[in-house]
Design a protein around this motif. Structure first.
Motif, short mmCIF file in Angstrom:
data_model
loop_
_atom_site.label_atom_id
_atom_site.label_comp_id
_atom_site.label_asym_id
_atom_site.label_seq_id
_atom_site.Cartn_x
_atom_site.Cartn_y
_atom_site.Cartn_z
N HIS A 3 -1.39 2.07 3.83
CA HIS A 3 -2.23 2.82 2.89
C HIS A 3 -2.07 4.30 3.20
O HIS A 3 -2.37 4.76 4.31
CB HIS A 3 -3.70 2.41 3.04
N ARG A 4 -1.60 5.04 2.21
CA ARG A 4 -1.37 6.48 2.40
C ARG A 4 -2.53 7.28 1.81
O ARG A 4 -2.94 7.03 0.67
CB ARG A 4 -0.08 6.88 1.69
N PRO A 5 -3.07 8.24 2.55
CA PRO A 5 -4.16 9.07 2.02
C PRO A 5 -3.62 10.08 1.02
O PRO A 5 -2.42 10.38 1.01
CB PRO A 5 -4.71 9.76 3.26
N GLU A 6 -4.52 10.61 0.19
CA GLU A 6 -4.09 11.65 -0.74
C GLU A 6 -3.62 12.89 0.01
O GLU A 6 -2.68 13.57 -0.41
CB GLU A 6 -5.24 12.02 -1.68
N LYS A 7 -4.29 13.19 1.11
CA LYS A 7 -3.89 14.34 1.93
C LYS A 7 -3.88 13.90 3.38
O LYS A 7 -4.92 13.61 3.97
CB LYS A 7 -4.88 15.50 1.72
#
Length: 518
Positions: A324-328
């Motif tokens: 899961h990649r964060p927006e920032k």
């Protein structure tokens, strides 16, 4: 009665590969992304033409890393999409160039047909339909308008009762028999969509799973028509029916005599009810009846990138896992190991609350105990399979080395977080493979090694969180003692809780993560 195909829904195992095929290769537009109406943890994507018009929609439920199904009796078996007949050459060349599995071209019912296989093995037929005219073919992917997919042409249904299946569709949904050939009854609707009912007597039965088509949805002019058909089905005692407001259409579900699932769905209000044409398919819709926190739902759903967007490719590593990649991103990472009964999605909401700007890598245990994924098996409530602990710890150590390289994780800015069985695996890993884990959070943990080896864990930071009324809580002291003996810096906090974890755990873990990744 207006009749035709509204949409076709199938099941995929890998959503990124699915998006790459249907958007990147076939050139359809992603027109809607939703959490599942029946299961909010199930991503549901809709592809279609430029406006997401009924009759162009192919939809997929994401069973990420789910078990494959089996195509057979009582199930749709092929998706057919219309192109202009002269576009067959374009698609033949495109399939060869992009190394897509295919067969043909052949002739079926007087039309040229090229069969492709999507990444899950679902057959997609490109049918050269004379005088076809789509409403708004999507050409943003660079496919020329003359060669673009126009709309749905039809679907094939495998039935061991083909006459009964055909009669059912004709009687209730406004289709008519237009041709028969080689064991196939072709039914057509007003919109020229077709259903091919194939005599599959003697074939094996279907089984649900990835790589199968779940259902075909037929077009209803309005809600009143859906309710009229529901009444006629009840009068006929045609089996269980249920009606739903799906936000974008109102529909019912019913199985025909051969077992295939049909939906009957209204054209209105349509895909544009909550998005502008320009922004179509850009945001995730979480159904209003979902009781879970929408942010938790978003954290559990698989992520993907559209063709041309920046992406992190998920690698084929020893453990099924979710990234899961964060927006920032702030450069930190959490590696999550679930407890008994969980899976690779269970701790994602917890991780997102703890460190919203961290990359999350969440694993699924490979051992099965009473039907549940675990990281190693129990023998009794407090004794465990020592051989499996050793082999799975070695596999986990290999996974970590590969994940660091694959996803660019920095060991100093990575925190390993385990709950219950996952925490116990992390504890064993630190003793059996010292130095791999530098920062660890052990929620409701105990020592599971019968012989704890001497290890140098100096420089390792550990947060243990124990529930005051947890029946396994008394065993946490041994784990703390072993870790301290090995030189780890250990903070053991007790909360007024049981074996479950909650908001108080989030607060403690957030402070720890901020401190050690600083």
């Amino acid at each position: 009665m207006t009749s035709g195909i509204h949409h076709i829904t199938a099941i995929t195992r890998k959503i990124q590969a699915n998006v790459d095929f249907y958007v990147g290769i076939l050139g359809l537009r992603l027109v809607k992304r939703t959490a599942g109406f029946e299961d909010a943890d199930q991503l549901h994507l809709f592809y279609g033409d430029g406006n997401g018009a009924p009759g162009t929609l192919i939809t997929f439920l994401a069973w990420e890393d789910g078990s494959p199904g089996r195509v057979g009796i009582g199930q749709p078996a092929e998706i057919a999409l219309s192109i202009r007949p002269e576009a067959i050459g374009f698609w033949l060349t495109r399939a060869l160039t992009l190394n897509i599995q295919m067969s043909g071209p052949t002739q079926e019912f007087g039309e040229p047909v090229l069969r492709l296989k999507d990444p899950d093995g679902i057959i997609v037929k490109l049918v050269g339909e004379a005088a076809v005219a789509g409403t708004d073919p999507w050409t943003a992917t660079g496919i020329p308008a003359a060669d673009a997919i126009q709309r749905i042409r039809g679907a094939t249904i495998f039935s061991d009762q083909p006459q009964a299946t055909a009669d059912f569709v004709v009687r209730h949904f406004g289709f008519r028999l237009v041709a028969e050939s080689a064991g196939i009854r072709r039914l057509a609707g007003d919109a020229a969509d077709v259903l091919d009912i194939r005599d599959a007597g003697g074939f094996w039965t279907s089984a649900p799973g990835t790589g199968t088509i779940d259902h075909v949805a037929l077009r209803a002019p309005d809600r009143a028509a859906v309710e009229r058909v529901a009444a006629s089905l009840r009068a006929e005692q045609a089996g269980a029916t249920n009606m739903h407001d799906r936000t974008y259409f109102y529909s019912l579900y019913v199985r025909e005599p051969g077992g295939a699932l049909f939906e009957y769905a209204t054209d209105e209000p349509g895909m544009l009810v909550d998005e502008t044409p320009e922004a179509l398919g850009s945001k995730l819709f979480v159904p209003g009846h979902v009781l879970a926190d929408p942010d938790d739902v978003r954290a559990r759903l698989p992520q993907f990138s559209l063709p041309g967007e920046e992406r992190m490719t998920e690698r084929d590593l020893p453990f099924i896992h979710r990234v899961h990649r964060p927006e920032k991103s702030d450069g930190t990472a959490l590696v999550l190991l679930h407890g008994t009964g969980g899976n690779e999605t269970s701790l994602l909401p917890f991780g997102a609350r703890v460190a919203p700007n961290a990359t999350l890598v969440s694993l699924r245990g490979r051992s099965m105990d009473e039907g549940y994924p675990r990281f190693f098996r129990r023998i009794t409530a407090v004794t465990f399979d020592q051989e499996e602990i050793g082999s799975e710890a070695a596999a986990l150590a290999a996974f970590i080395d590969e994940a660091n390289a694959a996803y660019g994780l920095s060991p100093d800015k990575t925190v390993f977080l385990g709950y219950s069985n996952g925490a116990n695996m992390l504890g064993a890993l630190m003793f059996l493979h010292p130095g791999i884990v530098r920062n660890a959070v052990l929620l409701r943990a105990m020592n599971v090694l019968e012989n704890v080896p001497m290890a140098d864990l100096s420089g390792t930071n550990v947060l243990m969180v124990t529930g005051q009324s947890d029946p396994y809580g008394p065993y946490a002291a041994d784990m703390e003692a072993f870790l301290e003996r090995a030189g780890a810096s250990v903070e053991n906090r007790t909360l007024p809780a049981g074996h479950d974890i909650g908001a108080a755990d989030v607060d403690l873990v957030r402070q720890f993560v901020q401190r050690v990744t600083g």
